[in-house]
Design a protein around this motif. Structure first.
Motif, mmCIF file in Angstrom:
data_model
loop_
_atom_site.group_PDB
_atom_site.id
_atom_site.type_symbol
_atom_site.label_atom_id
_atom_site.label_comp_id
_atom_site.label_asym_id
_atom_site.label_seq_id
_atom_site.Cartn_x
_atom_site.Cartn_y
_atom_site.Cartn_z
ATOM 1 N N ARG A 5 0.886 -1.293 -0.029
ATOM 2 C CA ARG A 5 -0.122 0.096 -0.094
ATOM 3 C C ARG A 5 0.962 1.061 0.106
ATOM 4 O O ARG A 5 1.781 1.249 0.735
ATOM 5 C CB ARG A 5 -0.922 0.088 1.235
ATOM 6 N N TYR A 7 -0.340 4.390 0.760
ATOM 7 C CA TYR A 7 -0.787 5.171 2.116
ATOM 8 C C TYR A 7 -0.830 4.397 3.230
ATOM 9 O O TYR A 7 -1.540 3.222 3.091
ATOM 10 C CB TYR A 7 -1.999 6.030 1.540
ATOM 11 N N PRO A 8 -0.382 4.963 4.307
ATOM 12 C CA PRO A 8 -0.626 4.207 5.494
ATOM 13 C C PRO A 8 -2.076 4.185 6.076
ATOM 14 O O PRO A 8 -3.030 4.827 5.613
ATOM 15 C CB PRO A 8 0.080 5.019 6.820
ATOM 16 N N GLU A 9 -2.437 2.909 6.608
ATOM 17 C CA GLU A 9 -4.067 2.791 6.890
ATOM 18 C C GLU A 9 -4.703 3.888 7.406
ATOM 19 O O GLU A 9 -5.804 4.398 7.358
ATOM 20 C CB GLU A 9 -4.268 1.428 7.632
ATOM 21 N N GLU A 10 -3.862 4.489 8.539
ATOM 22 C CA GLU A 10 -4.444 5.460 9.399
ATOM 23 C C GLU A 10 -4.664 6.691 8.458
ATOM 24 O O GLU A 10 -5.619 7.553 8.714
ATOM 25 C CB GLU A 10 -3.499 5.918 10.438
ATOM 26 N N ARG A 12 -5.335 6.643 5.318
ATOM 27 C CA ARG A 12 -6.483 6.468 4.541
ATOM 28 C C ARG A 12 -7.911 6.500 5.257
ATOM 29 O O ARG A 12 -8.777 7.233 4.702
ATOM 30 C CB ARG A 12 -6.151 4.893 3.977
ATOM 31 N N GLU A 13 -7.901 6.085 6.436
ATOM 32 C CA GLU A 13 -9.188 6.106 7.302
ATOM 33 C C GLU A 13 -9.539 7.494 7.675
ATOM 34 O O GLU A 13 -10.443 7.818 7.494
ATOM 35 C CB GLU A 13 -8.874 5.424 8.560
ATOM 36 N N THR A 16 -10.503 9.521 4.516
ATOM 37 C CA THR A 16 -12.152 9.077 3.959
ATOM 38 C C THR A 16 -12.933 9.619 4.854
ATOM 39 O O THR A 16 -14.287 9.950 4.414
ATOM 40 C CB THR A 16 -11.907 7.353 4.138
ATOM 41 N N TRP A 50 -11.667 5.620 -2.362
ATOM 42 C CA TRP A 50 -11.983 5.319 -0.709
ATOM 43 C C TRP A 50 -13.116 5.701 -0.393
ATOM 44 O O TRP A 50 -14.046 4.882 0.364
ATOM 45 C CB TRP A 50 -10.943 5.778 0.111
ATOM 46 N N SER A 66 -17.346 -4.143 1.045
ATOM 47 C CA SER A 66 -15.958 -4.700 1.329
ATOM 48 C C SER A 66 -16.349 -6.154 1.814
ATOM 49 O O SER A 66 -15.501 -7.092 1.514
ATOM 50 C CB SER A 66 -15.166 -4.024 2.202
#
Length: 104
Positions: A5, A7-10, A12-13, A16, A50, A66
């Motif tokens: 990935r 971008y880091p998940e944090e 991204r969240e 979004t 996203w 998802s």
């Protein structure tokens, strides 16, 4: 194997969440994705994707959630494995002449 990935998940969240909230407010809805993407250093099309998925998961937009997509992928893997096992069993049941062993 999935690609790493970008971008880091944090991030991204957070991006979004901010974009979904901004799109709900009519005063800030126009250009919200581009504005937030620029502020957080995210590509606007990545954020748009996203947001679309988040809205689908919430039920605000039609489409495959998802959870449904993960279940479909799991079932497709299982079908492939079962078909492969079935083919192996069929091959093992044939003798060298191509006839089924034990078919009397």
């Amino acid at each position: 194997m999935a690609a790493p990935r970008k971008y880091p998940e944090e991030l991204r969240e957070r991006a979004t969440r901010l974009a979904v909230e901004a799109r709900r407010d009519p005063a800030s809805a126009g250009g919200a994705i581009k504005r937030i993407a620029d502020q957080l250093g995210v590509h606007p099309e990545a954020l748009r994707t996203w947001v679309k998925q988040a809205e689908t998961d919430e039920g605000a937009r039609p489409g495959t959630t998802s959870a449904e997509a993960a279940r479909i992928a799991e079932l497709e893997r299982e079908v492939r494995e079962l078909r492969r096992a079935n083919q192996i069993l069929k091959s093992a049941a044939l003798d060298s002449t191509g006839r089924c062993i034990g078919a009397g």
